[in-house]
Each structure stands twice: as C-alpha cells, then as structure tokens.
Design a protein around this motif. Structure first.
Motif, mmCIF file in Angstrom:
data_model
loop_
_atom_site.group_PDB
_atom_site.id
_atom_site.type_symbol
_atom_site.label_atom_id
_atom_site.label_comp_id
_atom_site.label_asym_id
_atom_site.label_seq_id
_atom_site.Cartn_x
_atom_site.Cartn_y
_atom_site.Cartn_z
ATOM 1 N N GLY A 95 0.821 -1.209 0.000
ATOM 2 C CA GLY A 95 0.000 0.000 0.000
ATOM 3 C C GLY A 95 0.849 1.250 0.000
ATOM 4 N N LEU A 96 1.908 1.254 0.811
ATOM 5 C CA LEU A 96 2.819 2.400 0.858
ATOM 6 C C LEU A 96 3.595 2.544 -0.446
ATOM 7 N N VAL A 97 4.051 1.417 -0.997
ATOM 8 C CA VAL A 97 4.784 1.461 -2.273
ATOM 9 C C VAL A 97 3.889 2.026 -3.368
ATOM 10 N N LEU A 98 2.637 1.574 -3.410
ATOM 11 C CA LEU A 98 1.694 2.079 -4.410
ATOM 12 C C LEU A 98 1.498 3.588 -4.252
ATOM 13 N N ALA A 99 1.383 4.058 -3.014
ATOM 14 C CA ALA A 99 1.190 5.491 -2.762
ATOM 15 C C ALA A 99 2.405 6.296 -3.203
ATOM 16 N N VAL A 100 3.593 5.814 -2.896
ATOM 17 C CA VAL A 100 4.820 6.536 -3.262
ATOM 18 C C VAL A 100 5.007 6.535 -4.773
ATOM 19 N N VAL A 101 4.851 5.375 -5.409
ATOM 20 C CA VAL A 101 5.038 5.280 -6.861
ATOM 21 C C VAL A 101 3.989 6.120 -7.589
ATOM 22 N N GLY A 102 2.738 6.012 -7.165
ATOM 23 C CA GLY A 102 1.665 6.781 -7.803
ATOM 24 C C GLY A 102 1.909 8.264 -7.703
ATOM 25 N N GLY A 103 2.267 8.733 -6.519
ATOM 26 C CA GLY A 103 2.545 10.159 -6.336
ATOM 27 C C GLY A 103 3.750 10.618 -7.135
ATOM 28 N N THR A 104 4.781 9.777 -7.200
ATOM 29 C CA THR A 104 6.003 10.130 -7.939
ATOM 30 C C THR A 104 5.721 10.275 -9.427
ATOM 31 N N ILE A 105 4.941 9.344 -9.985
ATOM 32 C CA ILE A 105 4.618 9.412 -11.416
ATOM 33 C C ILE A 105 3.841 10.685 -11.734
ATOM 34 N N ILE A 106 2.847 10.993 -10.908
ATOM 35 C CA ILE A 106 2.042 12.204 -11.132
ATOM 36 C C ILE A 106 2.908 13.450 -11.007
ATOM 37 N N ASP A 107 3.847 13.430 -10.066
ATOM 38 C CA ASP A 107 4.757 14.565 -9.900
ATOM 39 C C ASP A 107 5.625 14.756 -11.144
ATOM 40 N N LYS A 108 6.131 13.658 -11.703
ATOM 41 C CA LYS A 108 7.006 13.730 -12.882
ATOM 42 C C LYS A 108 6.243 14.181 -14.126
#
Length: 334
Positions: free
Chosen positions: A155-168
C-alpha cells in the motif's frame, strides 16, 4: 513465541469470543456451527462483535496519535520535503490519518491550495484510506502478521510510486483553478490537553462507528453467505487461482463499492477461507478503499478529467500488478 501466540489468539483473533459465541449458538439456538445455518449465525455474531471491539479500541488509539498531527501541522511538515522524500513522507503521514477516501479529499484540497507538490498530495490521498495502524492490526487479527505486513508495504509502495509518477508528469494545470484560489491561512495548531485528546478520541470513535456500522453489517452478512452458503467450487471457478482473470474481476467489482477496509474484511475473510488467492483478495480490498466510485466523483470536482483518468489508471494498474504478484508468490504467506 508462546506468549505472542497467546496474545494474538486472545486479543486480536479473540478466540475466547469465538468460543463464547459457539456456546451461545449451540445452547441457545440448538444449532451446530458445522451446519450452514449455525455456521452463518456464528460467523455473523462473532465477526460483528469482534470488528466493533477492535474498531473502538484501535480508532481511539489512532485518533489520540492523530491529535498531534492536525492538517495545519501536517502541511508544515510536508513543506520541508520535496521529490521522492516528499512522496515517502506524504504516504507515511497518510498512515496516521485514518480517513476514508471521501474524507481524505478535503485534506487533499487544503494541501494543494497551500502549494504542496501535487505528487506529495496524491501520495497522501492514496495511502490515507488504504493503510493505517488500525487496518494493520485488524488484518493481523483476520489473516496473520505476514499478510498484514505485506498489505501495508505494498500500500505504501503504491502510494509513493503513484505520487512520484504524477509529480514527474507535471499535472498542476489539470487541477481545477478554484483550488489554487482558495485562501489558505496558516494557523498555529492549538495544543490540546490530555483530557481534550481523550475527548477528541472518544468523539472520533463515535463518528467513525456511526459512518461505518452499516457497511460492517453488510460486509459481515455477505461474508457469512460466502463462507457458509456459496459452494467452494463456484468461488474457485469465478475468482479462484485457475481463473487468469480473477484479479481483474476482483478489482473491477471493488471499484463501484463504497466501504472502508473494515467493511471489506469479513468478505475478504470468507473468500480467504474458500481458498481465493491472497493477491485477488488484496486487489479487491485495495480497489474498494482507494478507488471507490463516490470518492472518484468527489475528486472529479477537484481535478480535470485527464488527471483523474491518469490517477485511476496508475492506481488500478498498481493494484492489478500487486494482485498477480502476490498470487504468484502466495506460498510465502501460507
């Protein structure tokens, strides 16, 4: 290990409650819990009482901790972190804010209007309804420590990856303009006294119980039906390990539903008892909590269709990947 096993069985799994309800069903109703009707009644009474006891205790504890992290303080903390560190911290802060997906969105608006990076706010938005200490302990109670730990980590990995992609992707222009126009005044957080924190925690227990009690009862009812009335052969055919589309189906079924993790647990428990794969169950739970239809409707009022579509696509794809990965390595958790 014996002490830990005893505490896990009696405090989290509440074996004493199961034995007590079994005695009630057999003596008061004259039914065997090995039979369908007796088993359904036992499942419904035991899981309902167990969930509400755990909910009350855990939400009180989590809310007491949460009282130290009001939105104003959280914003100030997040402003000190940028990039991947900000996404990680946003996801971690989401774990101590036990909001459902709908109640997380006003916080998301506040963070965005305050100028926090969009990726950080989306990491928070994903993790807040998906992962918290209460869900970890309740998952441990139902499925054991391995599955509970795995759920929190992915769940944490999904949150970090999802946020990172949107940021990029630099999607700021796809946030509705009025959000940035909201006046955002920083107010020093009022420091509660111990008595006020206890009072706040009690009020949170009442508020959350009031919000979720119906979904819990519906979930327990569905779980009892799956556990005792639907043949295992049908479950295996529809979402069993032999169906290559089981994870996709579980994700698709979960998205239109509106519930939090507490309402999905009894259904997940019943599916687990029928031999449904761990990954399929995790996909169902994550889809319900992170992508519920009501929360997506609310989010559509805050972000433009392109950003909403990208968010749904990223989270859905992540959930599906997690589901198939965990099904492939399910032997680790058995």
């Amino acid at each position: 290990m014996n002490i830990f096993s005893f505490l896990n069985n009696q405090l989290l799994k509440m074996k004493w409650l199961s034995d007590l309800v079994k005695l009630l069903v057999e003596k008061l109703f004259g039914l065997s819990i090995e039979e369908r009707l007796g088993g359904s009644i036992h499942f419904f009474i035991y899981d309902t009482i167990k969930i509400f006891i755990l909910l009350s205790v855990l939400i009180f504890a989590i809310s007491y901790i949460q009282s130290y992290f009001p939105p104003e303080r959280t914003k100030k903390i997040l402003r000190n972190f940028k990039g991947i560190k900000g996404n990680i911290f946003g996801a971690l802060l989401g774990t101590i804010t036990p909001f459902c997906s709908c109640s997380s969105i006003p916080i998301f608006i506040g963070f965005t209007s305050a100028g926090l990076p969009l990726g950080v706010t989306f990491s928070f938005l994903i993790s807040s309804p998906l992962v918290d200490l209460a869900s970890f302990l309740m998952l441990t109670s139902f499925f054991g420590g391995k599955i509970a730990t795995a759920y929190v980590i992915v769940g944490l990995v999904l949150a970090v990856v999802g946020g990172t992609i949107i940021d990029k992707l630099n999607m700021q222009e796809y946030v509705e303009g009025y959000v940035f126009g909201i006046e955002n005044v920083d107010v020093d957080s009022y420091e509660m006294t111990r008595k006020e924190r206890i009072s706040y925690s009690k009020s949170q227990v009442k508020e959350i119980i009031h919000k979720v009690w119906l979904y819990v009862l519906i979930g327990v009812g569905i779980g009892a039906a799956i556990h005792n009335w639907i043949p295992q052969s049908i479950i295996e055919k529809v979402i069993g390990e032999n169906n290559p589309f089981a994870v996709l189906l579980a994700t698709a079924v979960g998205i239109p539903m509106y519930a939090d993790i507490f309402g999905t647990l009894p259904i997940a428990e019943a599916l687990f008892g029928k031999g449904v794969g761990v990954g399929t169950i995790l996909s169902f739970m994550m889809a319900v909590t992170a992508l519920s239809l009501p929360s997506m409707i609310m989010l559509s009022k805050v972000v433009k269709p392109k950003l909403l579509g990208i968010f749904i696509a990223i989270v859905s794809l992540g959930i599906i990947i997690i589901g198939y990965t965990f099904n492939g390595f399910s032997y680790i958790f058995m």
